[in-house]
Enzyme design. Structure first.
Site, short mmCIF file in Angstrom:
data_model
loop_
_atom_site.label_atom_id
_atom_site.label_comp_id
_atom_site.label_asym_id
_atom_site.label_seq_id
_atom_site.Cartn_x
_atom_site.Cartn_y
_atom_site.Cartn_z
N CYS A 115 0.78 -1.22 0.09
CA CYS A 115 -0.03 -0.13 0.04
C CYS A 115 0.79 1.26 -0.07
O CYS A 115 0.26 2.36 -0.44
CB CYS A 115 -0.87 0.07 1.26
N HIS A 257 -3.15 6.73 3.02
CA HIS A 257 -3.70 5.47 2.57
C HIS A 257 -4.92 5.31 3.20
O HIS A 257 -5.50 5.34 4.28
CB HIS A 257 -2.57 4.65 3.05
N ASN A 287 -10.05 -0.38 0.38
CA ASN A 287 -8.52 -0.09 0.31
C ASN A 287 -8.22 -1.12 -1.15
O ASN A 287 -8.37 -2.04 -1.23
CB ASN A 287 -8.18 -1.38 1.32
N1 ACO Z 1 -18.09 -8.89 9.86
C1 ACO Z 1 -18.57 -8.97 11.32
N2 ACO Z 1 -17.90 -9.36 12.52
C2 ACO Z 1 -16.76 -9.38 12.08
C3 ACO Z 1 -16.08 -9.14 11.00
C4 ACO Z 1 -16.89 -8.97 9.60
N3 ACO Z 1 -16.49 -8.76 8.61
N4 ACO Z 1 -14.61 -9.32 10.87
C5 ACO Z 1 -14.44 -9.62 12.11
N5 ACO Z 1 -15.66 -9.62 12.84
C6 ACO Z 1 -15.76 -9.93 14.30
C7 ACO Z 1 -14.46 -10.62 14.87
O1 ACO Z 1 -14.67 -11.93 14.73
C8 ACO Z 1 -14.63 -10.29 16.24
O2 ACO Z 1 -15.46 -10.95 17.06
P1 ACO Z 1 -15.20 -11.67 18.52
O3 ACO Z 1 -15.00 -10.45 19.35
O4 ACO Z 1 -16.54 -12.40 18.70
O5 ACO Z 1 -13.98 -12.54 18.49
C9 ACO Z 1 -15.20 -8.68 16.34
O6 ACO Z 1 -15.50 -8.71 15.29
C10 ACO Z 1 -13.99 -7.94 16.64
O7 ACO Z 1 -12.89 -8.19 15.59
P2 ACO Z 1 -11.30 -7.20 15.56
O8 ACO Z 1 -10.65 -8.00 14.42
O9 ACO Z 1 -10.94 -6.80 16.87
O10 ACO Z 1 -11.94 -5.90 14.88
P3 ACO Z 1 -11.46 -4.71 14.65
O11 ACO Z 1 -12.30 -3.51 15.06
O12 ACO Z 1 -9.87 -4.54 14.87
O13 ACO Z 1 -11.43 -4.32 13.03
C11 ACO Z 1 -10.40 -4.60 10.86
C12 ACO Z 1 -11.07 -5.59 12.22
C13 ACO Z 1 -11.30 -3.73 10.16
C14 ACO Z 1 -9.61 -5.78 10.08
C15 ACO Z 1 -9.35 -3.49 11.81
O14 ACO Z 1 -8.39 -4.39 12.57
C16 ACO Z 1 -8.47 -3.03 10.53
O15 ACO Z 1 -9.02 -2.40 9.82
N6 ACO Z 1 -7.15 -3.48 10.79
C17 ACO Z 1 -6.34 -3.07 9.80
C18 ACO Z 1 -6.26 -3.73 8.30
C19 ACO Z 1 -5.61 -3.09 7.30
O16 ACO Z 1 -5.43 -1.98 7.32
N7 ACO Z 1 -5.02 -4.18 6.59
C20 ACO Z 1 -4.45 -3.74 5.16
C21 ACO Z 1 -2.98 -3.30 5.71
S1 ACO Z 1 -1.74 -3.60 4.59
C22 ACO Z 1 -2.35 -2.80 3.12
O17 ACO Z 1 -3.07 -1.92 2.98
C23 ACO Z 1 -2.26 -3.68 1.93
#
Ligand code: ACO
Length: 330
Positions: A115, A257, A287
């Site tokens: 990214c 980003h 993204n």
């Molecule tokens: N729908 C519903 N529930 C979900 C989903 C979904 N799509 N995905 C995860 N959950 C659930 C999980 O299972 C978890 O449930 P639990 O508490 O019962 O275990 C709960 O939601 C919370 O999950 P978290 O992973 O803690 O959620 P978080 O608030 O961290 O959000 C996310 C997840 C959106 C992926 C966030 O962490 C994020 O954006 N991280 C950065 C990702 C990123 O930028 N990636 C690319 C980087 S490199 C590049 O850009 C190429």
């Protein structure tokens, strides 16, 4: 040695026609629109049709950027394509794009910085122009990432989309005010396991096992990445401002980003920059990895938010973990 300055002469972007909404994803995996919007700010993403490849998206974005810069493909001295989803491992997508564009036999190479790819590309272009080696450089960020996404994994499939953006970086004339002030790049390979695409390289070549275990799909530790994203982008922005002896209020727009709205908000909070000075395009693009920064920049230029003479701070992070910033006067 004479030092030249580079400037952005034109930008363009292109999103494929097909749209995948959160409602569409609700039918594929256990998720819901409210969760996705609240946690990411994403409502929909664009998906390339079968047979449409990264170079095709790059081509459309590049044509638009060339038109604004009033240059032809033959004017290009170098083509850089930032991508982690190139058409094929070999040849590079920049060479494929060179041919499709009808450019001359200029240097053409891909940049693999996930990214942060466009920010890396802009930095490389800036260096080639500063030394006087080249005058006109096409920098593209382009991805067809959806082909590397496991649509059974709700943790990743909601986040990514396809798209391309392009910028023409040219040597600034002496009387031109617009210029790249400075660029700042970093990488921390010690945390590279946070976001990976395991198979397809020489470590895990394609095999039946790859398909069985889904190793051809991206794997991500989302929560960990979130923390590093805020930290690395904030650091890269601090660095750019300190280097140029500037304060946040001298920046008209931050173009970060577009990985997650909450990450963007956290970076803005770090700077005490109001969100109305931050370009946010994530809602309908999701993204698009190497393409997000240049797509956001192009859209904000085209709808008049960004004007010539304004100071812009571009920042990104990505798999690697790579990160960086570019401070420029548009
Ligand atoms: N729908 C519903 N529930 C979900 C989903 C979904 N799509 N995905 C995860 N959950 C659930 C999980 O299972 C978890 O449930 P639990 O508490 O019962 O275990 C709960 O939601 C919370 O999950 P978290 O992973 O803690 O959620 P978080 O608030 O961290 O959000 C996310 C997840 C959106 C992926 C966030 O962490 C994020 O954006 N991280 C950065 C990702 C990123 O930028 N990636 C690319 C980087 S490199 C590049 O850009 C190429």
């Amino acid at each position: 040695m004479t030092q030249f300055r580079s400037r952005i002469a034109g930008t363009g972007s292109f999103l494929p026609e097909k749209i995948l909404t959160n409602a569409d994803l609700e039918k594929i995996v256990e998720t819901n629109d409210q969760w996705i919007v609240e946690r990411t700010g994403i409502k929909s993403r664009h998906i390339a049709a079968d047979g449409v490849n990264t170079s095709d998206l790059a081509l459309e974005a590049a044509k638009r950027a060339l038109e604004v810069a009033q240059l032809t493909p033959k004017d290009l001295d170098m083509i850089l394509v930032a991508t982690v989803s190139g058409d094929q491992p070999m040849p590079n997508t920049a060479c494929i794009l060179q041919h499709k564009l009808g450019a001359g036999q200029c240097m053409a190479v891909d940049i693999s910085a996930a990214c942060t790819g466009f920010v890396y590309g802009l930095t490389i272009a800036d260096q080639f122009i500063r030394t006087g080696t080249y005058k006109n450089i096409l920098v593209v960020g382009a991805e067809v990432l959806h082909r590397y996404i496991n649509y059974k994994d709700r943790g990743t499939c909601i986040l990514f989309g396809d798209g391309a953006g392009a910028a023409i970086i040219t040597r600034a004339k002496e009387d031109e005010d617009s210029k790249v002030y400075s660029t700042h790049l970093h990488a921390d390979g010690s945390i590279s396991d946070l976001f990976v695409l395991p198979a397809g390289g020489s470590a895990i070549p394609f095999s039946a096992r790859v398909l069985e275990e889904g190793l051809h799909y991206v794997q991500m530790k989302g929560r960990e990445i979130f923390k590093h994203a805020v930290r690395t982008m904030s650091h890269a922005c601090d660095e750019a401002l300190t280097h140029n002896n500037m304060t946040p209020d001298q920046v008209s727009w931050v173009i970060p980003h577009q990985a997650n709205l909450r990450i963007i908000e956290a970076v803005a909070k770090h700077f005490k920059i109001p969100m109305d000075k931050v370009v946010v395009e994530i809602e309908d693009t999701a993204n698009t990895s190497a393409a997000t920064v240049i797509i956001a920049l192009d859209r904000a230029i085209r709808d008049g938010r960004i004007q010539r003479g304004q100071n812009l701070l571009l920042t990104a992070f990505g798999a690697g973990i790579t990160s960086g910033s570019v401070l420029l006067r548009y």
